[in-house]
Design a protein around this motif. Sequence first.
Motif, PDB file in Angstrom:
ATOM      1  N   SER A   1       5.412  11.415  11.733  1.00 47.42           N
ATOM      2  CA  SER A   1       4.045  11.923  11.855  1.00 47.42           C
ATOM      3  C   SER A   1       3.109  11.231  10.880  1.00 47.42           C
ATOM      4  N   CYS A   2       3.615  10.270  10.114  1.00 49.90           N
ATOM      5  CA  CYS A   2       2.757   9.599   9.142  1.00 49.90           C
ATOM      6  C   CYS A   2       2.469   8.168   9.565  1.00 49.90           C
ATOM      7  N   LYS A   3       1.475   7.599   8.936  1.00 47.37           N
ATOM      8  CA  LYS A   3       1.076   6.221   9.189  1.00 47.37           C
ATOM      9  C   LYS A   3       1.313   5.457   7.893  1.00 47.37           C
ATOM     10  N   ILE A   4       2.232   4.507   7.938  1.00 51.59           N
ATOM     11  CA  ILE A   4       2.661   3.799   6.736  1.00 51.59           C
ATOM     12  C   ILE A   4       2.262   2.341   6.842  1.00 51.59           C
ATOM     13  N   ILE A   5       1.688   1.813   5.777  1.00 52.60           N
ATOM     14  CA  ILE A   5       1.489   0.374   5.649  1.00 52.60           C
ATOM     15  C   ILE A   5       2.297  -0.041   4.430  1.00 52.60           C
ATOM     16  N   TYR A   6       3.099  -1.051   4.605  1.00 58.56           N
ATOM     17  CA  TYR A   6       3.951  -1.491   3.505  1.00 58.56           C
ATOM     18  C   TYR A   6       3.145  -2.323   2.516  1.00 58.56           C
TER      19      TYR A   6
ATOM     20  N   LEU B   1      -6.888   1.914  -3.653  1.00 62.23           N
ATOM     21  CA  LEU B   1      -6.058   3.035  -3.219  1.00 62.23           C
ATOM     22  C   LEU B   1      -6.530   4.357  -3.807  1.00 62.23           C
ATOM     23  N   ALA B   2      -6.410   5.397  -3.016  1.00 61.68           N
ATOM     24  CA  ALA B   2      -6.585   6.764  -3.515  1.00 61.68           C
ATOM     25  C   ALA B   2      -5.210   7.236  -3.984  1.00 61.68           C
ATOM     26  N   PRO B   3      -5.164   8.109  -4.984  1.00 61.64           N
ATOM     27  CA  PRO B   3      -3.854   8.570  -5.462  1.00 61.64           C
ATOM     28  C   PRO B   3      -3.120   9.403  -4.408  1.00 61.64           C
ATOM     29  N   ALA B   4      -1.815   9.294  -4.415  1.00 55.14           N
ATOM     30  CA  ALA B   4      -0.949  10.113  -3.563  1.00 55.14           C
ATOM     31  C   ALA B   4      -0.020  10.867  -4.494  1.00 55.14           C
ATOM     32  N   THR B   5       0.076  12.167  -4.320  1.00 54.61           N
ATOM     33  CA  THR B   5       0.787  12.995  -5.294  1.00 54.61           C
ATOM     34  C   THR B   5       2.140  13.510  -4.833  1.00 54.61           C
ATOM     35  N   SER B   6       2.547  13.167  -3.620  1.00 54.10           N
ATOM     36  CA  SER B   6       3.834  13.681  -3.154  1.00 54.10           C
ATOM     37  C   SER B   6       4.682  12.536  -2.610  1.00 54.10           C
TER      38      SER B   6
ATOM     39  N   GLY C   1       0.027   4.795  -3.007  1.00 54.99           N
ATOM     40  CA  GLY C   1      -1.261   5.447  -2.840  1.00 54.99           C
ATOM     41  C   GLY C   1      -1.559   5.580  -1.362  1.00 54.99           C
ATOM     42  N   LYS C   2      -2.818   5.890  -1.058  1.00 55.33           N
ATOM     43  CA  LYS C   2      -3.237   5.972   0.339  1.00 55.33           C
ATOM     44  C   LYS C   2      -4.594   5.304   0.479  1.00 55.33           C
ATOM     45  N   ILE C   3      -4.869   4.853   1.703  1.00 53.01           N
ATOM     46  CA  ILE C   3      -6.110   4.113   1.946  1.00 53.01           C
ATOM     47  C   ILE C   3      -6.545   4.335   3.388  1.00 53.01           C
ATOM     48  N   ILE C   4      -7.848   4.357   3.606  1.00 55.68           N
ATOM     49  CA  ILE C   4      -8.403   4.464   4.954  1.00 55.68           C
ATOM     50  C   ILE C   4      -8.884   3.079   5.375  1.00 55.68           C
ATOM     51  N   LEU C   5      -8.376   2.616   6.524  1.00 58.68           N
ATOM     52  CA  LEU C   5      -8.727   1.296   7.046  1.00 58.68           C
ATOM     53  C   LEU C   5      -9.246   1.415   8.472  1.00 58.68           C
ATOM     54  N   LEU C   6     -10.131   0.504   8.855  1.00 58.05           N
ATOM     55  CA  LEU C   6     -10.594   0.442  10.242  1.00 58.05           C
ATOM     56  C   LEU C   6      -9.558  -0.304  11.063  1.00 58.05           C
TER      57      LEU C   6
ATOM     58  N   ARG D   1     -11.006   2.892  15.122  1.00 54.98           N
ATOM     59  CA  ARG D   1     -10.855   4.183  14.437  1.00 54.98           C
ATOM     60  C   ARG D   1     -10.582   3.966  12.960  1.00 54.98           C
ATOM     61  N   GLN D   2     -10.970   4.950  12.159  1.00 50.34           N
ATOM     62  CA  GLN D   2     -10.556   4.972  10.759  1.00 50.34           C
ATOM     63  C   GLN D   2      -9.193   5.653  10.696  1.00 50.34           C
ATOM     64  N   VAL D   3      -8.257   5.010  10.028  1.00 50.70           N
ATOM     65  CA  VAL D   3      -6.897   5.540   9.944  1.00 50.70           C
ATOM     66  C   VAL D   3      -6.499   5.612   8.478  1.00 50.70           C
ATOM     67  N   GLU D   4      -5.974   6.775   8.071  1.00 51.57           N
ATOM     68  CA  GLU D   4      -5.472   6.907   6.708  1.00 51.57           C
ATOM     69  C   GLU D   4      -4.003   6.484   6.683  1.00 51.57           C
TER      70      GLU D   4
END
Length: 167
Positions: free
Chosen positions: A96-101, A115-120, A134-139, A147-150
């Motif tokens: 259910s997640c979207k991962i970019i390596y 990157l925005a911090p990711a805490t888990s 971390g996490k990031i929103i990309l077009l 679409r914007q995807v986190e």
Amino acid sequence: MPVDGAPQGVINVIDGIVEPERVCELRGTIKRAEHMHEVQSVQPTIKKRRTKAKTVITFSDRGLARVYSPHNDALVITLHVNNLDIKRILIGQESSCKIIYYETFKQLKLEDKDLAPATSPLVGFNSMPKWLVGKIILLVKIGSVTRQVEFWVLKVLSSYNIILGRD
């Protein structure tokens, strides 16, 4: 950064770590990890809400010309992200997640400060927690849809550049 127009480059393949003869061996390990993740995860109560219209991607019989049926092949596509075409994107049906390596993240000319911090941690790989960078929103553009995807940025080796899970 706009994603319209011709790509400025292509990200092809990150070297994989799985040899073909180990696929059967790893299949059992992956199933056990998925089971442990399901057993150990806490799911919030889902409230019923109105569903919004989703863009549907369909395939014709022409796309099955060289596919032997029945099959359980992975769906691997190319997407246009930040003005680059990125190949080897796995559509993960059980994720259910979207991962970019991280290596792909760096090839997009992005920096850790973006990157925005990711805490888990993310659980599901070898049933061991993996901490996110971390996490990031990309077009992201596929076909005519943008679409914007986190994305969650993960620093592990992978045969894929991105994994897109179900929504």
